[in-house]
Design a protein around this motif. Structure first.
Motif, PDB file in Angstrom:
ATOM      1  N   UNK A  66      36.781  58.207  46.230  1.00 26.60           N
ATOM      2  CA  UNK A  66      37.980  58.075  47.043  1.00 26.60           C
ATOM      3  C   UNK A  66      38.405  56.616  47.137  1.00 26.60           C
ATOM      4  N   UNK A  67      39.661  56.388  47.403  1.00 22.87           N
ATOM      5  CA  UNK A  67      40.178  55.031  47.497  1.00 22.87           C
ATOM      6  C   UNK A  67      39.517  54.289  48.658  1.00 22.87           C
ATOM      7  N   UNK A  68      39.010  53.079  48.396  1.00 18.61           N
ATOM      8  CA  UNK A  68      38.435  52.295  49.484  1.00 18.61           C
ATOM      9  C   UNK A  68      39.486  51.997  50.552  1.00 18.61           C
ATOM     10  N   UNK A  69      39.059  51.922  51.788  1.00 16.52           N
ATOM     11  CA  UNK A  69      39.992  51.727  52.898  1.00 16.52           C
ATOM     12  C   UNK A  69      40.709  50.399  52.793  1.00 16.52           C
ATOM     13  N   UNK A  70      40.001  49.360  52.362  1.00 13.55           N
ATOM     14  CA  UNK A  70      40.573  48.021  52.356  1.00 13.55           C
ATOM     15  C   UNK A  70      40.968  47.566  50.959  1.00 13.55           C
ATOM     16  N   UNK A  71      41.376  48.488  50.109  1.00 11.40           N
ATOM     17  CA  UNK A  71      41.757  48.135  48.750  1.00 11.40           C
ATOM     18  C   UNK A  71      43.045  47.314  48.753  1.00 11.40           C
ATOM     19  N   UNK A  72      43.098  46.322  47.878  1.00 11.57           N
ATOM     20  CA  UNK A  72      44.295  45.487  47.745  1.00 11.57           C
ATOM     21  C   UNK A  72      45.314  46.189  46.844  1.00 11.57           C
ATOM     22  N   UNK A  73      46.579  45.817  46.951  1.00 11.77           N
ATOM     23  CA  UNK A  73      47.588  46.403  46.058  1.00 11.77           C
ATOM     24  C   UNK A  73      47.260  46.097  44.604  1.00 11.77           C
ATOM     25  N   UNK A  74      47.491  47.036  43.702  1.00  9.88           N
ATOM     26  CA  UNK A  74      47.211  46.796  42.284  1.00  9.88           C
ATOM     27  C   UNK A  74      48.036  45.642  41.724  1.00  9.88           C
ATOM     28  N   UNK A  75      47.526  45.030  40.694  1.00 10.65           N
ATOM     29  CA  UNK A  75      48.203  43.935  40.004  1.00 10.65           C
ATOM     30  C   UNK A  75      48.899  44.452  38.760  1.00 10.65           C
ATOM     31  N   UNK A  76      49.753  43.628  38.174  1.00 15.02           N
ATOM     32  CA  UNK A  76      50.369  43.978  36.903  1.00 15.02           C
ATOM     33  C   UNK A  76      49.335  43.837  35.788  1.00 15.02           C
ATOM     34  N   UNK A  77      49.659  44.398  34.653  1.00 19.29           N
ATOM     35  CA  UNK A  77      48.740  44.350  33.522  1.00 19.29           C
ATOM     36  C   UNK A  77      48.550  42.916  33.030  1.00 19.29           C
ATOM     37  N   UNK A  78      47.309  42.552  32.773  1.00 22.84           N
ATOM     38  CA  UNK A  78      46.981  41.252  32.185  1.00 22.84           C
ATOM     39  C   UNK A  78      45.597  41.340  31.577  1.00 22.84           C
ATOM     40  N   UNK A  79      45.421  40.717  30.434  1.00 21.64           N
ATOM     41  CA  UNK A  79      44.116  40.751  29.776  1.00 21.64           C
ATOM     42  C   UNK A  79      43.076  39.999  30.588  1.00 21.64           C
ATOM     43  N   UNK A  80      41.867  40.521  30.670  1.00 19.67           N
ATOM     44  CA  UNK A  80      40.793  39.774  31.314  1.00 19.67           C
ATOM     45  C   UNK A  80      40.259  38.714  30.353  1.00 19.67           C
ATOM     46  N   UNK A  81      39.893  37.572  30.895  1.00 15.36           N
ATOM     47  CA  UNK A  81      39.392  36.490  30.044  1.00 15.36           C
ATOM     48  C   UNK A  81      37.961  36.070  30.375  1.00 15.36           C
ATOM     49  N   UNK A  82      37.549  36.237  31.627  1.00 17.66           N
ATOM     50  CA  UNK A  82      36.191  35.823  32.001  1.00 17.66           C
ATOM     51  C   UNK A  82      35.704  36.650  33.187  1.00 17.66           C
ATOM     52  N   UNK A  83      34.416  36.999  33.153  1.00 15.41           N
ATOM     53  CA  UNK A  83      33.778  37.761  34.214  1.00 15.41           C
ATOM     54  C   UNK A  83      32.737  36.885  34.897  1.00 15.41           C
TER      55      UNK A  83
END
Length: 229
Positions: A66-83
């Motif tokens: 289920x969706x977490x209660x304190x989830x932030x609004x989704x972001x636009x698409x962008x490639x991930x570069x570093x974890x």
């Protein structure tokens, strides 16, 4: 949620069920991967099967968390570069995972112990849906990037730097281990109403005959916030 990568077919909008089987095997120990780097034994998922159809109901079977209660609004698409995961000393660049000519999903390169893979035709970390990030637990060269993934705890932070200059900050909700022959596809890859993240590697006992680990470790996390890089 942003749409699939431009140029992909309508198959990209397929449900999650076909995705999990193919995605699962990219997390094998490197010595199970053929010399060409492909993933053996299973067909790859259609592109963007990791990208859930926004607004739809979850597929039949076990639903996604289920969706977490304190989830932030989704972001636009962008490639991930570093974890970055400070709690387990992860600071690794991303590589994009694609399909090989045989239609199988490539595995992350086995010669780099500090590398994570992202299926480039799926959800990007921070977008609405369940973004999937894979990493080896070990390689023939020794321990690898996700060696300590199973030690993560709820509340730990995961940061994904993105090509658009933002950092998506995720909070861990759960860390679970599943037998590969009983992997909960829909729970891991199912549709989500918010931005979530799945970190996956191998775990459990190593079977020398199968040249594979018997389990998968999965970290479930949700987007808590974002900030400029």
């Amino acid at each position: 949620m942003a749409g699939p990568v431009p140029g992909t077919s309508r198959l990209l909008r397929a449900g999650m069920g076909a995705a999990a089987v193919g995605l699962l095997l990219i997390y094998n120990s490197v010595d199970t991967v053929p010399a060409d780097g492909s993933v053996p034994g299973q067909a790859a998922p259609p592109a963007a099967t990791a990208a859930a159809v926004p607004g739809g109901a979850a597929p039949s079977g076990a639903g996604a968390p289920a969706a977490p209660v304190e989830a932030a609004p989704p972001l636009k698409r962008a490639k991930p570069t570093r974890l970055r995961i400070p709690q387990i000393n992860v600071d690794a660049p991303f590589t994009e995972l694609a399909l090989n000519p045989a239609g199988q999903l490539d595995a992350p390169p086995p010669d780099d112990k500090n590398l994570v893979g992202w299926y480039r035709d799926g959800v990007s970390p921070g977008e609405r849906g369940a973004a999937v990030v894979a990493g080896h637990v070990d390689t023939t060269k020794g321990p690898a990037v996700f060696l300590l993934l199973s030690l993560m705890l709820p509340g730990n932070k995961v940061e994904v730097q993105r090509a658009d200059g933002t950092v998506a900050v995720f909070v861990v909700d759960a860390v679970e281990t599943f037998a590969k022959d009983a992997f909960p596809d829909q729970r891991v890859y199912g549709r989500t109403p918010d931005a979530q993240l799945r970190l996956i590697t191998c775990g459990g006992t190593y079977d020398k005959k199968r040249r594979d680990y018997l389990d998968n470790v999965v970290v479930f996390a949700h987007l808590e916030s974002s900030r400029p890089a």
